[in-house]
Structure formats: C-alpha cells, structure tokens
Design a protein around this motif. Structure first.
Motif, mmCIF file in Angstrom:
data_model
loop_
_atom_site.group_PDB
_atom_site.id
_atom_site.type_symbol
_atom_site.label_atom_id
_atom_site.label_comp_id
_atom_site.label_asym_id
_atom_site.label_seq_id
_atom_site.Cartn_x
_atom_site.Cartn_y
_atom_site.Cartn_z
ATOM 1 N N ARG A 238 55.975 59.060 -23.166
ATOM 2 C CA ARG A 238 57.029 58.117 -23.560
ATOM 3 C C ARG A 238 56.411 56.769 -23.931
ATOM 4 N NH1 ARG A 238 61.597 58.582 -19.821
ATOM 5 N NH2 ARG A 238 62.394 59.981 -21.381
ATOM 6 N N ALA A 239 55.446 56.316 -23.145
ATOM 7 C CA ALA A 239 54.782 55.039 -23.430
ATOM 8 C C ALA A 239 53.982 55.121 -24.730
ATOM 9 C CB ALA A 239 53.876 54.647 -22.268
ATOM 10 N N LEU A 240 53.236 56.187 -24.906
ATOM 11 C CA LEU A 240 52.399 56.329 -26.098
ATOM 12 C C LEU A 240 53.228 56.405 -27.375
ATOM 13 C CD1 LEU A 240 49.687 58.792 -24.751
ATOM 14 C CD2 LEU A 240 49.451 56.330 -25.158
ATOM 15 N N ALA A 241 54.443 56.918 -27.270
ATOM 16 C CA ALA A 241 55.323 57.029 -28.441
ATOM 17 C C ALA A 241 55.741 55.654 -28.969
ATOM 18 C CB ALA A 241 56.551 57.865 -28.095
ATOM 19 N N ARG B 85 40.459 45.583 -18.502
ATOM 20 C CA ARG B 85 41.104 46.444 -17.498
ATOM 21 C C ARG B 85 42.589 46.509 -17.833
ATOM 22 N NH1 ARG B 85 43.544 43.293 -13.487
ATOM 23 N NH2 ARG B 85 42.846 41.131 -13.532
ATOM 24 N N VAL B 86 43.223 47.528 -17.343
ATOM 25 C CA VAL B 86 44.639 47.763 -17.639
ATOM 26 C C VAL B 86 45.500 46.686 -16.986
ATOM 27 C CG1 VAL B 86 46.558 49.363 -17.252
ATOM 28 C CG2 VAL B 86 44.326 50.241 -17.892
ATOM 29 N N ALA B 87 46.443 46.160 -17.744
ATOM 30 C CA ALA B 87 47.386 45.171 -17.215
ATOM 31 C C ALA B 87 48.725 45.808 -16.851
ATOM 32 C CB ALA B 87 47.613 44.057 -18.235
ATOM 33 N N LEU B 88 49.088 46.883 -17.546
ATOM 34 C CA LEU B 88 50.362 47.563 -17.311
ATOM 35 C C LEU B 88 50.152 49.070 -17.254
ATOM 36 C CD1 LEU B 88 52.621 45.721 -19.954
ATOM 37 C CD2 LEU B 88 52.629 45.346 -17.486
ATOM 38 N N THR B 89 50.816 49.723 -16.323
ATOM 39 C CA THR B 89 50.838 51.183 -16.303
ATOM 40 C C THR B 89 51.764 51.655 -17.422
ATOM 41 O OG1 THR B 89 52.750 51.353 -14.846
ATOM 42 C CG2 THR B 89 50.561 51.173 -13.784
#
Length: 130
Positions: free
Chosen positions: A8-11, A77-81
């Motif tokens: 869903r996020a990648l979309a 580094r990742v800021a949001l999941t």
C-alpha cells in the motif's frame, strides 16, 4: 512488516522511488545506509540516479540524512515506516479534499462511515485512539 502495508505504501510512489523504498524498507541495506549500499542492491541503476532519488526521499521526510565526516557521502536511515507513511499521506490527502470540497467532502466521509457494519465502525474507533 506486513506485506499488505508495504505494498500500500509503495503504491503511493512513482516506479523508481517505489523500487528504492522497497529495498530500504525490506532491510536489504541495513538500518543505516549510503547511496552506495543501495546501488549494490540495484546495480542496474546509475549511482547518480539513486543519489538524486534518495535526496528527494529525504526532502520528503521519508529518510533522515547525516553527513559522514571527512567524506562527501551521507548516511541515511528510515524516518517513517510504511504504515506511518500511509497514515501521513492519507491525512494530507484528506486535508486537501476538505480544502477543495469543504463540507461536501466531510458529508461524503460521514456517509461512508454510516455505511460500515458495526464491527468495522468499532475497528475504526479503536484505530483512531492509537
């Protein structure tokens, strides 16, 4: 990480950003990484293409960037999941709909909620408390 939430996020991204974020969110490059780490996973892409895209992702608030001392490179580094990104994006989209359509948008949301079954309404209330 749930595959459904990741997809869903990648979309919500364009094709290149989605490919890069899939590598990042899946942990293929580690918790802290450089553009070079991503390129090792995506060797078919030019370093500058990846760098430009990663810089844009950082500017959008998806990644934290830190300069590596005595080098030109940055560490990210990742800021949001994925779930946090979907939540942020949906809130931004809803705000835009309300700005554009005003009360008509709110009425549409209310009608949609009224049409849910009791279990779905209960789940939404619980999610809203998080």
């Amino acid at each position: 990480m749930a595959q459904k939430g990741l997809n869903r996020a990648l979309a919500l991204f364009g094709p290149l950003e989605a490919r890069i974020m899939r590598v990042i969110w899946s942990g293929q490059v580690g918790e802290r990484f450089t553009v070079r780490d991503i390129q090792q996973e995506m060797s078919e892409l030019a370093y500058t293409t990846i760098m430009t895209t990663v810089v844009r992702l950082a500017a959008k608030g998806l990644l934290h960037a830190r300069a590596i001392s005595q080098q030109k490179a940055h560490e990210y580094r990742v800021a949001l999941t994925p779930d946090e990104f979907v939540t942020r994006s949906s809130r931004q989209d809803v705000a835009q709909l309300v700005r554009r359509y005003g009360e008509a948008a709110l009425i549409a949301f209310a009608a949609r909620i009224d049409g849910l079954d009791p279990d779905q309404k209960k789940r939404l209330r619980e999610l809203g408390k998080q």
